[in-house]
Design a protein around this motif. Sequence first.
Motif, short mmCIF file in Angstrom:
data_model
loop_
_atom_site.label_atom_id
_atom_site.label_comp_id
_atom_site.label_asym_id
_atom_site.label_seq_id
_atom_site.Cartn_x
_atom_site.Cartn_y
_atom_site.Cartn_z
N LEU A 1 0.39 -0.96 -0.17
CA LEU A 1 -0.03 -0.02 0.08
C LEU A 1 0.72 0.69 -0.26
O LEU A 1 1.48 1.44 0.96
N VAL A 2 0.95 2.04 -1.24
CA VAL A 2 1.84 2.91 -1.12
C VAL A 2 0.94 4.08 0.14
O VAL A 2 -0.23 4.55 0.48
N ARG A 3 1.63 5.32 0.30
CA ARG A 3 0.57 6.46 1.12
C ARG A 3 -0.09 7.42 0.50
O ARG A 3 0.26 7.89 -0.34
N LEU A 4 -1.20 6.96 1.33
CA LEU A 4 -2.73 7.58 0.71
C LEU A 4 -3.41 7.60 1.96
O LEU A 4 -2.67 6.94 2.97
N LYS A 5 -4.07 8.88 2.44
CA LYS A 5 -4.90 8.68 2.70
C LYS A 5 -6.61 7.76 2.71
O LYS A 5 -7.16 7.44 1.61
N PRO B 1 -3.42 6.57 -6.89
CA PRO B 1 -4.83 6.96 -7.26
C PRO B 1 -5.13 7.54 -6.26
O PRO B 1 -4.90 8.18 -4.73
N THR B 2 -6.95 7.92 -6.09
CA THR B 2 -7.93 8.51 -4.86
C THR B 2 -8.13 7.43 -5.07
O THR B 2 -9.01 6.94 -6.09
N LEU B 3 -8.79 6.86 -3.92
CA LEU B 3 -9.57 5.89 -3.63
C LEU B 3 -11.17 7.01 -2.80
O LEU B 3 -10.44 7.23 -1.80
N GLU B 4 -12.09 6.32 -3.25
CA GLU B 4 -13.43 6.48 -2.59
C GLU B 4 -14.04 5.79 -1.67
O GLU B 4 -13.32 4.38 -1.40
N ASP C 1 -1.90 7.18 -11.84
CA ASP C 1 -3.43 8.70 -11.77
C ASP C 1 -5.07 7.48 -11.85
O ASP C 1 -5.87 7.51 -12.97
N CYS C 2 -5.31 7.37 -11.04
CA CYS C 2 -6.81 6.59 -10.97
C CYS C 2 -7.86 7.02 -10.16
O CYS C 2 -7.35 7.67 -9.35
N HIS C 3 -9.10 7.49 -10.87
CA HIS C 3 -10.36 7.70 -9.64
C HIS C 3 -10.92 6.65 -9.56
O HIS C 3 -11.88 6.60 -10.54
N VAL C 4 -10.94 5.81 -8.29
CA VAL C 4 -11.32 4.43 -8.36
C VAL C 4 -13.17 5.21 -7.16
O VAL C 4 -12.84 5.67 -6.25
N GLY C 5 -13.76 5.10 -8.18
CA GLY C 5 -15.62 5.62 -7.57
C GLY C 5 -15.72 4.60 -6.18
O GLY C 5 -15.41 3.51 -5.98
#
Length: 214
Positions: free
Chosen positions: A123-127, A148-151, A165-169
């Motif tokens: 897991l990369v550093r994300l919130k 990525p951006t994860l919802e 560069d993903c936006h995962v709904g």
Amino acid sequence: MELAGITRDGLADYLARQLDHFFPDGVETRSGIARDLGEALGRLNRCINAVKMWPQDRFHYLHSEQNTIFLAYLANTVWRNRQDATLATKLFYLNKTLNGFHCFYDTDLPERFFVGHSLGIVLVRLKYPEYFAIYQNCTVGKNHGAAPTLEEGIVMYPGSAIIGDCHVGARSTIAQGCSLIDADSPGNCLVFNADRKPVFKAPKQDILADLFRL
């Protein structure tokens, strides 16, 4: 929360002995563990109570998936409370060694989180969002510096990946062996790969409801 098979002091002793075994540098660890143990267990209790298949308010230190989450929470708690990089790093490496879970200690993991078989998770550093579920051999990572951006409500089945560069709904479920690489998901869908491109299908059941107490 009930600690099955061990007391809270015993758990602090147990962790300190593990760290001393793997990292015999003579640096004392037990006091740092004890200082943040209660908060980490509180975070773990909220997580356990959100997962449908786990008995509520009960943690067994030899339950490998619960232990994976516990060590990640403890390392993160140590870091965010006191910036003790030495202890946090040792806990990170302990989790990686025992459970095959690579998630650096400054990564914000959600309170409602499920790990199904921890081996090979990166897991990369994300919130990370609430109601995040991940299985073995999955990766969330960067591509050319883009993350990525994860919802809320993402499920990653074994061998899947979300890269770049993903936006995962919200309520996207990534099928086994499927990769999203610099590609978006609209959400409320199952994500498959066909001809190296993502394909989105409507789910036939509420997968999150199978995993979590919503």
